[in-house]
Design a protein around this motif. Structure first.
Motif, PDB file in Angstrom:
ATOM      1  N   LEU A   1       1.054  -1.329   0.279  1.00  0.00           N
ATOM      2  CA  LEU A   1       0.399  -0.058   0.021  1.00  0.00           C
ATOM      3  C   LEU A   1       1.101   1.218  -0.053  1.00  0.00           C
ATOM      4  N   GLN A   2       1.861   1.620   0.585  1.00  0.00           N
ATOM      5  CA  GLN A   2       3.224   2.353   0.359  1.00  0.00           C
ATOM      6  C   GLN A   2       3.889   2.190  -0.970  1.00  0.00           C
ATOM      7  N   GLY A   3       3.409   1.308  -1.941  1.00  0.00           N
ATOM      8  CA  GLY A   3       4.469   1.397  -3.154  1.00  0.00           C
ATOM      9  C   GLY A   3       5.482   0.938  -2.849  1.00  0.00           C
ATOM     10  N   ILE A   4       5.929  -0.047  -2.715  1.00  0.00           N
ATOM     11  CA  ILE A   4       6.872  -0.861  -2.078  1.00  0.00           C
ATOM     12  C   ILE A   4       7.450  -2.154  -2.443  1.00  0.00           C
ATOM     13  N   SER A   5       7.692  -2.993  -2.714  1.00  0.00           N
ATOM     14  CA  SER A   5       7.452  -4.208  -3.305  1.00  0.00           C
ATOM     15  C   SER A   5       9.094  -5.344  -3.624  1.00  0.00           C
ATOM     16  N   ASP A   6       8.834  -5.893  -2.744  1.00  0.00           N
ATOM     17  CA  ASP A   6       9.783  -6.921  -3.059  1.00  0.00           C
ATOM     18  C   ASP A   6      10.221  -7.465  -4.782  1.00  0.00           C
ATOM     19  N   SER A   7       8.599  -7.721  -5.058  1.00  0.00           N
ATOM     20  CA  SER A   7       9.224  -8.164  -6.549  1.00  0.00           C
ATOM     21  C   SER A   7       9.221  -7.746  -7.131  1.00  0.00           C
ATOM     22  N   GLY A   8       9.317  -5.972  -7.234  1.00  0.00           N
ATOM     23  CA  GLY A   8       9.834  -5.049  -7.852  1.00  0.00           C
ATOM     24  C   GLY A   8       8.850  -4.394  -9.649  1.00  0.00           C
ATOM     25  N   THR A   9       7.146  -4.826  -8.746  1.00  0.00           N
ATOM     26  CA  THR A   9       7.207  -4.169  -9.781  1.00  0.00           C
ATOM     27  C   THR A   9       6.815  -2.689  -9.451  1.00  0.00           C
ATOM     28  N   THR A  10       6.270  -2.297 -10.463  1.00  0.00           N
ATOM     29  CA  THR A  10       6.560  -0.787 -11.171  1.00  0.00           C
ATOM     30  C   THR A  10       4.983  -0.472  -9.854  1.00  0.00           C
ATOM     31  N   ALA A  11       5.554   1.013  -9.180  1.00  0.00           N
ATOM     32  CA  ALA A  11       4.665   1.356  -7.532  1.00  0.00           C
ATOM     33  C   ALA A  11       3.735   2.247  -8.499  1.00  0.00           C
ATOM     34  N   THR A  12       2.550   1.860  -8.559  1.00  0.00           N
ATOM     35  CA  THR A  12       2.073   2.677  -9.363  1.00  0.00           C
ATOM     36  C   THR A  12      -0.366   2.563  -9.105  1.00  0.00           C
ATOM     37  N   SER A  13      -0.703   3.244  -8.528  1.00  0.00           N
ATOM     38  CA  SER A  13      -2.212   2.281  -9.005  1.00  0.00           C
ATOM     39  C   SER A  13      -2.412   2.358 -10.464  1.00  0.00           C
ATOM     40  N   GLY A  14      -3.437   1.134 -10.765  1.00  0.00           N
ATOM     41  CA  GLY A  14      -4.207   0.763 -11.548  1.00  0.00           C
ATOM     42  C   GLY A  14      -3.671  -0.823 -12.282  1.00  0.00           C
ATOM     43  N   SER A  15      -4.966  -1.182 -13.319  1.00  0.00           N
ATOM     44  CA  SER A  15      -4.780  -2.403 -13.604  1.00  0.00           C
ATOM     45  C   SER A  15      -3.254  -2.856 -14.404  1.00  0.00           C
ATOM     46  N   GLY A  16      -3.195  -3.385 -14.370  1.00  0.00           N
ATOM     47  CA  GLY A  16      -1.815  -3.718 -15.293  1.00  0.00           C
ATOM     48  C   GLY A  16      -1.876  -5.735 -15.251  1.00  0.00           C
ATOM     49  N   LYS A  17      -0.678  -5.763 -15.846  1.00  0.00           N
ATOM     50  CA  LYS A  17      -0.674  -7.232 -16.844  1.00  0.00           C
ATOM     51  C   LYS A  17      -0.769  -7.881 -15.559  1.00  0.00           C
ATOM     52  N   ASN A  18      -1.864  -9.295 -16.032  1.00  0.00           N
ATOM     53  CA  ASN A  18      -2.475 -10.492 -15.305  1.00  0.00           C
ATOM     54  C   ASN A  18      -0.610 -11.514 -14.098  1.00  0.00           C
ATOM     55  N   ASP A  19      -0.031 -11.354 -15.112  1.00  0.00           N
ATOM     56  CA  ASP A  19       1.443 -11.883 -14.430  1.00  0.00           C
ATOM     57  C   ASP A  19       2.200 -11.038 -13.217  1.00  0.00           C
ATOM     58  N   ALA A  20       1.672  -9.867 -13.279  1.00  0.00           N
ATOM     59  CA  ALA A  20       2.422  -9.094 -12.592  1.00  0.00           C
ATOM     60  C   ALA A  20       1.322  -8.924 -11.232  1.00  0.00           C
ATOM     61  N   ASN A  21      -0.039  -9.091 -12.414  1.00  0.00           N
ATOM     62  CA  ASN A  21      -0.924  -8.807 -10.188  1.00  0.00           C
ATOM     63  C   ASN A  21      -0.345 -10.095 -10.014  1.00  0.00           C
ATOM     64  N   ASP A  22      -0.602 -11.115 -10.798  1.00  0.00           N
ATOM     65  CA  ASP A  22      -0.453 -12.154  -9.789  1.00  0.00           C
ATOM     66  C   ASP A  22       0.895 -12.808  -8.741  1.00  0.00           C
ATOM     67  N   GLU A  23       2.307 -12.216  -9.431  1.00  0.00           N
ATOM     68  CA  GLU A  23       2.961 -11.971  -8.282  1.00  0.00           C
ATOM     69  C   GLU A  23       2.570 -10.517  -7.047  1.00  0.00           C
ATOM     70  N   VAL A  24       2.828  -9.845  -7.642  1.00  0.00           N
ATOM     71  CA  VAL A  24       2.340  -8.789  -6.190  1.00  0.00           C
ATOM     72  C   VAL A  24       1.229  -9.698  -5.285  1.00  0.00           C
ATOM     73  N   MET A  25      -0.037 -10.855  -5.967  1.00  0.00           N
ATOM     74  CA  MET A  25      -0.901 -11.299  -5.496  1.00  0.00           C
ATOM     75  C   MET A  25      -0.203 -12.588  -4.338  1.00  0.00           C
TER      76      MET A  25
END
Length: 1027
Positions: free
Chosen positions: A976-1000
């Motif tokens: 929620l603070q825009g910090i991810s160990d997976s390196g995904t871009t920190a921004t709100s909005g919908s993205g690619k499914n694989d990136a969403n799966d990583e974040v989930m």
């Protein structure tokens, strides 16, 4: 708190100024609970010392003249105390000034459970818009609406259709209220809808707006008769008051501004705008709908309503009007009468207005309200970035700059900032013809003779698909830009301060500047072309004041609830006191030596802990005689590379896990308000250690002034988290609930906002009662697809709640289930019936047995807070002290749905400011709860919020679900603070499914989903750990 101080003996030490200072200091000491009680001091002091009404009137008049902006209610209490002791009114203003100086009170803003419009310091005498008649709209007074209700009895409502209104409420004291709704006539029509296409296709909003502006200046536009006779959204839709000749094609030539990479000026680019006929919009069916004709109940009125919203928005959104539209319905026009207010951190607050067309019985209305939004403060981008970064620890510049429009000082072109680079002007190098490889700092010296002042500041990226880095200091923020990122906590507090306006001020702003800026008062083009006119007077609607319920503690009911729907804990014991045993105290040391205790052996700490334990005993808890274990932890200092304070949380973990025996609950004494320490602590103890925690601030816990009340409020949380019952409703108020087994359910979903990692999941919560006292609400939590409003795993969550109910009721299941569902917009009501109701029914079926189907009667009520309806009392006698409606005010006529079952209820007493009622909308009613029964029940349950001694603004089950969602956010705070160990871009909005799966997957690890889908397991899962 205040009551305790008022009761002090009048000794020589308690001079007039001292008593006033005590009241002020104690009240602001814990504003979350005390501000609401401060006004009680007025009555208490007056009653104790025999202050006459005449003196009281003089006191209040002096305070009003003194314009004490920070603590109006407190100032009145202080002034009353002074009047009592000094026996004179003449010195009151001076004494209050001294008192507030002694208490070192500045304008204080607190966001508590009471969602008022904002916190206002000024008491008013009702928002009655003097000199304007207050006659209830005739359409609500005749019997036609009751005849309409009778006609509904013959309607056949489908399984997935919203129920019709069963009747109107009659219980309570009748009153008259102004509502911020203005009548708008339905044009004869038809209106004509057109689709606007551009060739080549344009996706940039700024460019679309500019092309529309250029199109309006063309001869073709004028020749076609469009000037002043059409309305459009400057994007893809246009509505006309006449039929436009077809085909209509408009050619526009536009020259885009260049960049420093361009060797020659940009060539003009040609665009073709095609305006294509879509459909006629007949207005007669809308009129039939408003009149309640049964055959028009399911008629879709939204195409005409949306078209009229376009027409109303055209004037305030006109190209040359100087206004700014935010979203679809909010408009801001800077003016000397309402200039922007600095918020700090590179932002400023603008006051504007909202408008939306709304249907009501026999009258189309336009809802107009005040609103406040953060805008960028124009100026040098580098300076504003640094202001933002310095405003709060961990503030990220990328959140500030994303999407901002700037103008470069060295070349003069305009660009939109994409993000912040990971390098600065000294680090980034690139090849330049004639210069070779240079840094950005060297390039600006050699190319433009500009020596950068902030070469260590990150560069900004203004490129499109390819990066184009610039120093922020060569960019100027363009004017009139709303900030779309996540506000810092400091900004939020400042925004509330700016937005705080008492009801009469807001009402006057609406009927004055609001109607003028929208053009409703003047009826300019295109309103006149469409034959649309808006009334200048607010609607006057009937309302009622429902009396408060009986609130019971151990030994009997309270003496009474005050006019602000609140009470105090003096002399009462919890209905059911929990056992406090095996508890511990964790002392956090984080560099705040002024407020911190010296350590575990600090005698003052031991005195305070003993004092708190005594308060728990006096409140009715069974406290173990054994002293709690006291441990401390010295947190490592803040470091930029560790914004989430992970090292600090690890230290806390080491201390807690090294204790000799695992505590059942821990009193955590925080050093300061660091939200990362708080979130990390809750994540650690809830998800990993299975230990309940209650956090207090050292400064508040050790302060002697107001300490008894503060301890009592902490005891409220302890008792609820340990399974106790703080208070309950009187038998007469629970008779219907207990007439047969009934389960109250609260549901909510919270979503990731701006500045979060793309794909961050939403969090769903379901809470429910487990016994007839309706006090304990254990919770089920789930992660789910990002920004999905409907609850995905609702079936399993409801099964968990039903199993918990059975465990406390000898395997008996409820025969009635009443659901309060929060967080659903009006456009999604049908989806609740189509998607969530079947899941609830499937959970019921899980408990069916052969020959004994389990199908309890189900009622679902949507709770809405995100609306702009406000009510203003017309008579001072029916207004609260601050001019708002009194607690218990309910409205179900005049501005409610024509066919469906809804009402507005303000159960709480606003802290101050303009209170917002909650909109309750029944989408399923198998129980068959009548209007009076549901309205009174909802009001009564609002008094059952366990951690406060007052009614709350949102019915308690929904409020608990909201709190449970907020606790779940602590577990994924990094995302929620825009910090991810997976390196995904920190921004709100919908993205690619694989990136969403990583974040989930990352969220599930933080949640420990493999251990428990609830995030919380062990003994905590059956408690109200989230309070």
């Amino acid at each position: 708190m205040v009551g305790d101080i008022v009761a002090l003996p009048e000794t020589a030490e308690h001079t007039a100024a001292a008593i006033a200072a005590d009241i002020v200091a104690a009240t602001v000491e814990d504003t979350e609970v005390a501000t609401a009680e401060a006004s009680v001091a007025v009555t208490a002091v007056a009653a104790t010392a025999g202050v006459t009404e005449a003196v009281m009137g003089e006191v209040i008049e002096v305070v009003m003249v003194a314009e004490i902006a920070a603590v109006m209610v407190v100032a009145i209490a202080a002034a009353t105390a002074v009047a009592t002791v000094a026996g004179t009114v003449g010195v009151i203003a001076a004494v209050i000034e001294v008192a507030i100086a002694e208490a070192t009170v500045e304008e204080t803003v607190v966001v508590s459970g009471e969602e008022t419009e904002a916190v206002s310091p000024v008491a008013v005498e009702g928002a009655n818009l003097e000199d304007r008649p207050a006659n209830i709209d005739a359409r609500t007074l005749d019997n036609s609406q009751d005849a309409l209700i009778a006609s509904f009895q013959t309607l056949r409502i489908g399984e997935r259709e919203l129920p019709s209104r069963p009747g109107f409420g009659t219980y309570g004291q009748p009153i008259k209220l102004r509502a911020n709704f203005f009548p708008i006539n339905v044009p004869k029509g038809p209106l004509y809808e057109y689709a606007v296409a551009m060739n080549p296709t344009v996706s940039n909003r700024q460019l679309k707006r500019r092309i529309f502006q250029l199109a309006e200046e063309t001869g073709v536009w004028k020749k076609a008769g469009l000037t002043g006779r059409v309305a459009h959204d400057r994007a893809a839709k246009l509505v006309a008051s006449f039929k436009i000749p077809q085909p209509l094609e408009i050619k526009i030539s536009y020259t885009e501004e260049g960049t420093e990479d361009d060797e020659k000026p940009k060539e003009p680019k040609d665009y073709v705008m095609n305006i294509n006929y879509v459909q006629p919009l007949e207005t007669q069916p809308l009129t039939k709908f408003l009149e309640g004709h049964p055959q028009y109940r399911n008629h879709d009125i939204m195409p005409v309503v949306n078209a009229l919203n376009l027409v109303l928005a055209m004037y305030p959104n006109r190209a040359m009007g100087g206004g700014v539209m935010v979203g679809r319905n909010k408009f801001f026009h800077p003016s000397p009468a309402s200039p922007p207010v600095p918020l700090g951190g590179g932002l400023e607050a603008w006051r504007g207005f909202f408008s939306s067309v709304r249907p009501s019985w026999k009258q189309l209305m336009v809802n107009v309200n005040v609103c406040t939004t953060a805008f960028y403060t124009p100026g040098n981008l580098a300076e504003r970035m640094m202001e933002f970064m310095n405003a709060s620890y961990g503030a990220r510049p990328a959140v500030f700059v994303r999407g901002i429009r700037v103008k470069t000082t060295h070349l003069g072109y305009r660009k939109t900032v994409k993000t912040v680079a990971k390098v600065n002007a000294r680090q980034h190098k690139f090849m330049v013809e004639d210069l070779g490889e240079v840094t950005v700092e060297e390039y600006f010296v050699k190319k433009y003779k500009i020596r950068l002042r902030y070469p260590d500041l990150p560069l900004i990226d203004v490129g499109g698909q390819n990066s184009n880095y610039l120093p922020a200091e060569v960019c100027i923020i363009l004017e009139n830009q709303p900030f779309k990122g996540k506000l810092l906590d400091e900004h939020t507090a400042a925004m509330i301060t700016v937005a705080c306006q008492p009801p009469n001020i807001n009402a006057q702003a609406i009927v004055g500047r609001g109607l003028h800026e929208f053009g409703f008062a003047q009826t300019p083009p295109p309103l006149n072309a469409f034959g649309v006119s808006i009334g200048s007077e607010m609607a006057v609607v009937p309302g009622r004041i429902i009396p408060p319920p009986v609130v019971r503690y151990q030994g009997g009911p309270l003496a009474g609830v005050d006019e602000r729907a609140s009470w105090n804990l003096r002399g009462v014991r919890f209905s059911i006191g929990a056992r406090l045993e095996k508890w511990a105290v964790l002392l956090i040391q984080d560099g705040n030596r002024r407020d911190e205790f010296q350590g575990p052996d600090d005698p003052e700490l031991h005195r305070n802990v003993s004092g708190f334990a005594d308060m728990c005993r006096r409140s009715g808890m069974n406290v173990d005689q054994a002293q709690p274990a006291i441990v401390d932890v010295q947190l490592p200092p803040k470091r930029p590379e560790d914004p989430l304070r992970k090292a600090a949380i690890q230290q806390i973990r080491n201390v807690l896990t090294s204790m000799k025996s695992k505590p059942k609950i821990v009193l955590v004494i925080l050093s300061n308000g660091d939200r990362h320490v708080y979130s990390g602590l809750k994540h650690l103890c809830d998800v990993y250690l299975d230990v309940a925690t209650v956090c207090v601030h050292a400064a508040k816990f050790r302060k002697e002034k107001g300490q008894p009340q503060y301890f009592a409020n902490v005891a409220l949380k302890f008792n609820m988290k340990l399974g106790g019952v703080n208070h309950e409703l009187g038998e007469q108020n629970t008779a219907w609930l207990n007439s047969q087994p009934t389960m109250l359910v609260g549901m909510d979903v919270t979503h990731p906002g701006a500045g979060t990692v793309r794909g961050t999941p939403s969090i769903a919560a379901v809470v429910a009662t487990i016994d007839r006292r309706m006090a304990q609400f254990p919770a089920s939590l789930r992660l789910q697809e990002s920004k999905k409003e409907m609850i995905t795993d609702l079936r399993a969550m409801m099964e968990e709640r039903l199993l918990a109910f059975m465990a406390q009721n000898q395997n008996m299941l409820p025969t009635r289930v009443l659901v309060y569902r929060d967080g659903v917009s009006e456009g999604q009501f049908k989806i609740v019936l189509d998607e969530e109701m079947p899941e609830i029914k499937a959970a019921f079926a899980r408990f069916s047995a052969p020959g004994r189907p389990y199908n309890p009667r189900l009622t679902i009520v949507i709770c809405g807070k995100r609306h702009h309806t406000r009510f203003f009392p017309t008579d001072a006698i029916h207004a609260a002290q601050d001019g708002n409606p009194k607690p218990g005010t309910v409205v179900d006529r005049g501005v409610t749905a024509v066919y469906e079952y809804d009402f507005f209820l303000q159960a709480h007493g606003g802290l101050q400011g303009t209170t917002r009622p909650t909109h309750y909308y029944v989408v399923r009613d198998e129980i068959g709860i009548g209007a009076d029964q549901l309205q009174v029940l909802t009001n009564d349950i609002s008094y059952m919020f366990g951690r406060a001694t007052k009614a709350v603004s949102l019915v308690s089950p929904a409020y608990y679900a909201d709190l449970a969602c907020e606790r779940g956010r602590c577990y994924i705070i990094s995302l929620l603070q825009g910090i991810s160990d997976s390196g995904t871009t920190a921004t709100s909005g919908s993205g690619k499914n694989d990136a969403n799966d990583e974040v989930m997957n990352e969220a599930k690890k933080l949640w420990r989903f493999d251990k428990s889908p609830n995030g919380v397991g062990g003994s905590l899962k059956d408690t109200m750990f989230y309070l």
